[in-house]
Design a protein around this motif. Structure first.
Motif, mmCIF file in Angstrom:
data_model
loop_
_atom_site.group_PDB
_atom_site.id
_atom_site.type_symbol
_atom_site.label_atom_id
_atom_site.label_comp_id
_atom_site.label_asym_id
_atom_site.label_seq_id
_atom_site.Cartn_x
_atom_site.Cartn_y
_atom_site.Cartn_z
ATOM 1 N N PRO A 1 -0.870 7.641 -0.727
ATOM 2 C CA PRO A 1 -0.205 6.761 -0.080
ATOM 3 C C PRO A 1 1.262 7.226 -0.117
ATOM 4 N N PRO B 1 4.749 5.545 -0.063
ATOM 5 C CA PRO B 1 5.317 4.247 -0.259
ATOM 6 C C PRO B 1 6.490 4.081 0.732
ATOM 7 N N GLY B 2 6.676 2.856 1.367
ATOM 8 C CA GLY B 2 7.642 2.732 2.514
ATOM 9 C C GLY B 2 7.221 2.760 3.928
ATOM 10 N N SER B 3 6.427 3.748 4.308
ATOM 11 C CA SER B 3 5.833 3.825 5.765
ATOM 12 C C SER B 3 4.249 3.616 5.458
ATOM 13 N N ILE B 4 3.637 4.092 6.470
ATOM 14 C CA ILE B 4 1.993 3.940 6.137
ATOM 15 C C ILE B 4 1.584 5.631 6.225
ATOM 16 N N ASN C 1 -4.277 8.322 4.424
ATOM 17 C CA ASN C 1 -4.498 7.329 3.444
ATOM 18 C C ASN C 1 -5.549 6.123 3.847
ATOM 19 N N ALA D 1 -4.332 -0.973 -0.589
ATOM 20 C CA ALA D 1 -3.309 -0.270 -0.246
ATOM 21 C C ALA D 1 -1.751 -0.604 -0.451
ATOM 22 N N ASP D 2 -1.886 -1.922 -0.768
ATOM 23 C CA ASP D 2 -0.529 -2.807 -1.175
ATOM 24 C C ASP D 2 0.272 -2.837 0.303
ATOM 25 N N LEU D 3 -0.135 -3.312 1.405
ATOM 26 C CA LEU D 3 0.476 -3.448 2.616
ATOM 27 C C LEU D 3 1.384 -4.695 2.398
ATOM 28 N N LEU E 1 0.893 -5.644 11.531
ATOM 29 C CA LEU E 1 0.422 -4.114 11.611
ATOM 30 C C LEU E 1 -0.267 -3.840 12.714
#
Lengths: 477, 414
Positions: free
Chosen positions: A296, A298-301, A305, A365-367, A395
């Motif tokens: 992943p 972090p910050g964007s997607i 992943n 995924a910690d969205l 999303l």
């Protein structure tokens, strides 16, 4: 670049990989690989991998930006680049290690299979893609070189057309109705529903639809509409609008399937690599590279992943479901791989995420959802029991073409002077004003008459206009 | 296409095209698009030149230094969403509500200008000082250059138009003439070519009925260019700077910025011009350019000393009958009272022997009253070739510089 393999090695590995590809049942276009250096790779990226493409300064900008990022180590170059055509063309970086080349080749076959089979690509005639882009390039160059047109006019026209290229219908699979069909349709709409007891009921008053309205139905294909209905355009201008629209239609499905497609390719390169009997050192390097790609960010997607995780989760559900899931799953008992192949055919990002992104996956995924507060972006919701559906909705709204506003032409002659009225389909997200102003100027340039855009800003309905006197704003009351 | 390189495919397998370095070098197909983009950036830089010139990074560097210039990126505008709604991101495992995940794009390092401009992203571009200087000095020149006797040096090698020809490169295509010769050929090829009523034939659209009358290679007319050498008279630029104790860091910085521009300007535009540097506090001395830009001195201020030194140098080496002389002086105007009459007298003398005498007074707004100003006192100099400006801050440097050297200056005066 000292690399310890040659083209023969690549061919040998390709042959082994193809065996696996066939064994797994992937269904690919013929594949071509072009080995290139970083300069050629940057160029290929600037022109979306097309062997020939019409010239425009924005591709020079794209090249410079990529190169700057590459030179400063902000981002590396992609290991591979593959275009959707028949035969499919992919680029391999000459100074990549053998492991990376094998990994890339396997990955490319994943994309290739997806391009050939996913429904969003149905409208593209893959065997003509390269030729089509070549023809576009030739035509634009011809206009540039024509003494009566010239570079400057072509560039300005392309600038304007590019700004609107994705203001088009989002689903090319749905057939557009012709004028007569639209009239019939409106007519039918205005009639009362069929009533078996009409003999004893009071006749319903019906109103005839206004057939003078133009266009009859809101029109999202802005470039095509202008091409067909601005009487003052010259042939070359119409042709350029067609070219830009056609290219947008080619790239649209790739925008719609970023996550599912990358996930699919990662899923298969991993499966293929694991099935090959790789020497230990190559296998170790593969594990490292694979993790770099699918970790992943972090910050964007990271679509690699998210996509891979979803495919894995679907496979898990069909092979080893939890008791709660077992009841919910349709076609249970079908082999998992069959189900995967079915999904790669029938889904795009929006439906893929909507159907298969579970609370569990989102938490893994910690969205989270973040919003602007002052000068910072602050997390407002995380994927917990209470909020995960909200986060998912957000999303989905930004997935695929959802990240581009829907704007349609409501009336192309709203005041008898060919003033064009456009409406932004407001869904809670406001337009960025500076950009909207410039984009309106581009429509004005193409349409040649005043344009008016209806939208909402800070809870208020407003009109943005662009005419000969420039940009203006008024609120509606 | 049959090429030398081996395109090999194995039975049913993929085709591999091996890498060939020569191929790569030949086919730089993004070159022209990059060039065009570069040209657009140059335009953008030119529009923001005043802001860029004042950047500390630029002052006092040599020509091949690459500097980063903040410019407004060449944006490709489309309809996009603003930032009033939420977006989704991915965390590293333990994201909590309230956590800050990033700055807004416009929040960084940019002066507060108009809060309603989200996403005004400045991006930096690399540009060499030489390139920048080129752009800056495009419309400037040393004013009132006169023809003087003695050696004439080659100032410029350029090309000049001379006639037309049928072959050439596209950049030299003369559209009007090409059109004309096409029309001429069109008339000549008309079917009823008895020459009787040609004007009728011209107005008949497409008499042949066969669509558009195309350009032919033979229609093309290209401008011919011929090398052209321009000669220029001798000239010298004398830079006089006050380096006294009252010139604090800010003032010195402003003065140096000014002279740096002048120095760059003269160096890039006039190959053969001499530069003389004079630094003065209570007494003046001629210094090397390195000392001039980098050394600090201190002491009282006698402006007259600087002028006297300049006049001495002129008398010794640059006689006004043979040389175009330009003298520029930067000071904070904080002169010893008793020196003023002498300074004014010498300034007048300088005006007599120079093509242009410029005085730049550097007065940052410090809020102090009672500072002496030479601007007032110099008002009695009535010569046409005297020019004074006041420099209050970084942003004035460029405008005052332009005031001295714009081509338009001449037009305004005459």
């Amino acid at each position: 670049m000292a690399v310890n393999y040659d083209i023969k090695d690549l061919q040998r590995w390709d042959a082994v990989i193809r065996e696996k590809v066939e064994e797994f049942g992937l269904d690919c276009f013929p594949q071509e690989f072009e080995v290139c250096d970083h300069h050629q790779m940057l160029t290929a990226m600037a022109y979306s991998g097309m062997p020939s493409h019409y010239p425009h300064w924005s591709y020079g900008k794209s090249y410079e930006r990529q190169k700057t990022m590459y030179d400063h180590g902000v981002s590396g170059l992609p290991y591979e680049m593959v275009i959707n055509s028949d035969p499919s063309i992919a680029y391999l970086m000459s100074d990549n290690s053998l492991c990376l080349q094998i990994l890339t080749i396997a990955h490319v076959y994943g994309h290739n299979d997806f391009f050939k089979n996913n429904f969003t690509f149905d409208h593209i005639r893959a065997e003509h893609v390269v030729g089509q882009f070549k023809s576009h390039a030739d035509r634009v160059r011809q206009y540039v070189e024509s003494p009566s047109i010239g570079e400057e006019k072509v560039e300005r026209w392309l600038d304007s057309a590019h700004a609107l290229s994705f203001q088009c219908r989002r689903n090319p699979g749905i057939r557009k109705l012709g004028r007569e069909e639209q009239e019939d349709w409106l007519h039918k709409q205005s009639q009362p529903p069929h009533d078996p007891f009409s003999a004893i009921h009071k006749p319903v008053e019906t109103e005839e639809p206004d057939l003078h309205k133009f266009p009859l139905e809101p029109e999202e294909d802005i470039l095509l509409f202008i091409r067909d209905h601005n009487p003052r355009l010259e042939d070359w201008q119409r042709d350029i609008l067609t070219i830009v629209h056609d290219e947008a239609m080619y790239f649209l499905p790739q925008i719609e399937t970023k996550t599912i497609n990358e996930g699919w390719a990662c899923y298969w390169h991993r499966a293929i690599m694991n099935a090959l009997e790789l020497p230990a050192d190559i296998h170790m390097e593969f594990l490292v590279r694979h993790n770099q790609v699918v970790r992943p960010t972090p910050g964007s997607i990271n679509p690699y992943n998210l996509g891979l995780n979803l495919w894995d989760d679907i496979e898990r559900r069909y092979t080893d479901p939890s008791p709660a899931e077992a009841d919910l799953i349709p076609d249970m008992g079908k082999p998992a791989r069959d189900k995967l192949f079915e999904i790669r055919e029938t889904d795009r990002d929006v439906s893929f995420l909507r159907r298969f992104l579970t609370e569990e996956c989102m938490r893994k995924a910690d969205l989270f959802e973040h919003q602007k507060k002052g000068n910072e972006r602050v997390i407002t919701k995380v994927s917990d029991e209470e909020n995960w559906q909200d986060v998912k909705e957000t999303l989905l709204r930004f997935t695929g073409t959802g990240s581009m506003p829907v704007i349609s032409i409501i009336d192309a002659d709203c005041d008898g002077a060919r003033t064009m009225l456009l409406r932004h389909a407001f869904d809670g997200r406001e337009l960025q004003m500076e950009y909207a102003e410039k984009a309106l100027r581009y429509i004005h340039h193409l349409w040649g008459r005043k344009v008016v855009l209806e939208t909402r800003l800070q809870e208020e309905e407003i009109l943005w206009t662009y005419g000969d006197e420039g940009f203006g704003q008024q609120s509606v009351h | 296409m049959a090429t030398g390189k081996s395109t090999t495919g194995n039975a049913g397998g993929a085709v591999f095209r091996p890498y060939s370095p020569s191929q790569s070098r030949q086919s730089d197909r993004s070159a022209s698009d990059r060039l065009r983009h570069r040209a657009k950036i140059r335009e953008a830089i030119r529009d923001n030149i005043a802001d860029i010139v004042a950047e500390e990074a630029i002052i006092g560097r040599s020509g091949d230094t690459i500097v980063k210039v903040p410019i407004r990126g060449i944006k490709e505008y489309r309809f996009v969403y603003g930032d009033n709604s939420g977006q989704v991101g991915q965390g590293d495992g333990d994201s909590q509500p309230g956590q800050v995940v990033g700055k807004d794009q416009d929040g960084q390092g940019q002066p507060q200008q108009g809060g309603d401009e989200p996403g005004v992203d400045y991006y930096e571009t690399d540009i060499s000082i030489d390139e920048l200087v080129d752009l800056m000095f495009e419309d400037l020149e040393l004013p009132d250059m006169e023809r003087k006797a003695l050696k004439q040096t080659i100032a410029q090698r350029t090309t000049r138009r001379k006639g037309y020809r049928r072959a050439g490169i596209r950049a030299h295509l003369d559209k009007k003439r090409t059109m004309k010769s096409r029309i001429r050929r069109k008339v000549a090829t008309l079917p009823n070519g008895n020459g009787g009523d040609n004007h009728m034939a011209i107005t008949t659209p497409d008499a042949g009925g066969g669509g558009r009358f195309r350009f032919h290679k033979g229609d093309m007319r290209y401008r011919r260019r011929k090398p052209d050498i321009a000669y220029e008279s001798n000239a010298v630029v004398i830079c006089i700077m006050d380096t006294s104790g009252s010139m604090d860091t800010t003032k010195k910085y402003l003065a140096r910025s000014f002279f740096f521009l002048l120095y760059q300007f003269v160096r890039t535009r006039y190959d053969t011009i001499d530069l003389v540097f004079v630094a003065h506090d209570a007494k003046a001395s001629e210094v090397s350019e390195d000392d001039f830009f980098h050394k600090g001195e201190s002491g009282g201020t006698l402006i007259s000393s600087g002028y006297a030194k300049a006049l001495e140098i002129i008398a010794e080496r640059y006689h006004p009958s043979l040389w175009n002389v330009y003298a520029f002086h930067c000071s904070d105007g904080d002169n010893f009272e008793y020196d003023n009459p002498k300074a004014i007298k010498l300034a007048k003398e300088l005006c007599d022997s120079c093509n242009l005498f410029g005085y730049g007074e550097i007065k940052p707004d410090t809020g102090l009253f009672g500072q002496s100003s030479m601007l007032k006192k110099f008002e009695e100099i009535k010569s046409d070739n005297y020019q004074a400006v006041s420099i209050k801050g970084k942003e004035d440097v460029w405008s005052s510089f332009k005031a001295f050297l714009s081509k338009e200056r001449k037009a305004e005066q005459s």
